[in-house]
Write an enzyme that holds these catalytic residues in place. Sequence first.
Site, short mmCIF file in Angstrom:
data_model
loop_
_atom_site.label_atom_id
_atom_site.label_comp_id
_atom_site.label_asym_id
_atom_site.label_seq_id
_atom_site.Cartn_x
_atom_site.Cartn_y
_atom_site.Cartn_z
N ASP A 219 0.83 -1.20 0.00
CA ASP A 219 0.00 0.00 0.00
C ASP A 219 0.87 1.26 0.00
O ASP A 219 1.88 1.32 0.71
CB ASP A 219 -0.89 -0.02 1.25
N GLU A 268 14.55 -15.64 -0.36
CA GLU A 268 14.98 -16.74 0.51
C GLU A 268 13.94 -17.86 0.57
O GLU A 268 14.26 -18.99 0.94
CB GLU A 268 15.23 -16.24 1.93
#
Length: 553
Positions: A219, A268
């Site tokens: 956002d 990751e």
Amino acid sequence: MTQHSTDESPAFATTTRETTDWWRDAVIYQVYPRSFADSDGDGTGDLEGVRRRLPYLRDLGVDAVWLSPFYASPQADGGYDVADYRAVDPMYGTLLDADGVIRDAHGLGLRVIVDLVPNHSSDQHEWFKRAVAEGPGSPLRDRYHFRPGKGASGELPPNDWESIFGGPAWTRLPDGEWYLHLFAPEQPDFNWEHPAVADEFRSILRFWLDMGVDGFRIDVAHGLVKAEGLPDLGSHEQLKLLGNDVMPFFDQDGVHEIYRSWRTILDEYDGDKVFVAEAWTPTVERTANYVRPDELHQAFNFQYLSAPWDAAELRAIIDNTLDAMRPVGAPATWVLSNHDVTRHATRYANPPGGTQIRTPGDRALGLRRARAATLLMLALPGSAYVYQGEELGLPDVTDLPDEVRQDPSFFRAQGQDGFRDGCRVPIPWTVGGPSYGFGDGGSWLPQPKSWGALSVEAQTGDADSTLELYRSAFALRRARPGLGAGSSVTWRDDVPDGVLFFERPGFACTVNTTGAAVRLAAPGRALLSSGPVTAENGAVELPADTTVWWETV
């Protein structure tokens, strides 16, 4: 020809595409949880309601679900004022409910994207409450933008910035200091120069990734970094959320260092996770900066959302978008509606007038154009975002009484128009019953009496309905991987003014944006159309405001 003249079955929509970079051509469905489905009859949608309706989304044929905020929040701005980023607000359920949504979605072959709100917190966030309580000099105040005021006794705001929701962007506390809030006063802006803010959000990312989410919609991704010194705007016209000017509080280059650090965390994790930015920028070229290879994956295409129903302007934006994304290797995104703008079935029902419209306009015209615009969007290379209820052809509710409105900008002068409640009215599932199947009680915003005729129940099985048009379009798009993939289209210019005609491998799309029918040579076998079309003897009569998909040799 009906809108369902296709040989493909939608059955394949029940399986997940197990390819990498799934997001490059995905259809992502935005759920505004408060207005999607209510499981406990309290009039407010919740996560259990979302979980129960996931099979509908699977059968609709979308690839992923994006959930608007469900975090613990006082709800001063519909949940975009977050008090605790690791907790679910009781109105929506619990963390176990969030876990249930994620697990069930994955079991149905759907991915889950959650909202992240890093520009500001709630004023009820523990950091901010302690900063206020401890007073001037508290180290916690450095995590936000606290400043002394101007004037003889500090009675004037630190600068001349205005809130996007209207009024000053600063609020003064009883102790004399002011704090910055680009949105509502209940939404103080974080200071992203403070290392604790960066550390906290890296931890929040890991928390939800460990929960199993497939990505984040960020956002106000363009707002985290402010220009050094928080300079005055002076005589410069104040920027609103949908503006195109360069301003000291939006689209500062420093945001990109933040997103590069976030990308290392996302990479990751297994499973091809994704970031998508809500980034209002002056140009699509500036938007492309957010999706460079080591930053975010996608950014919403607000230039396209804001475009009028005009062939020349649409073509220019499509070309500019594809040209801007190609050098950074990012897919284009296409969107027509969301929780912040008037639904496109109503925008297109009115003369061009921005993204917030207050009048219903010509309903039949708006729906016809909306259906045509949807097929155009889904034929373009890249990914598409759809907003809950647009598959039902829902219009904006433009006649909500003032006393029921909850958009915070409605109550503040000269901000965003403040009429976002009209696109947030709970959606209808059944022809009758309490709240048209939204729940067993009422709904937090009143639904129009016409809602039943637009419900999922009413439209299912009706070959001419907007819902079945969406189902067919998603099925065709999934069956033909070349539809979403790629980064270019080939335009045909031997068409009348007001007509768009482009080709992709084995596929063509024709769009008539004019108010009159046009006659064209049929480029192949008609697959799908947004309205009735007559094709014979190698020619097609393309009605006003109609799109047709074609299979070509």
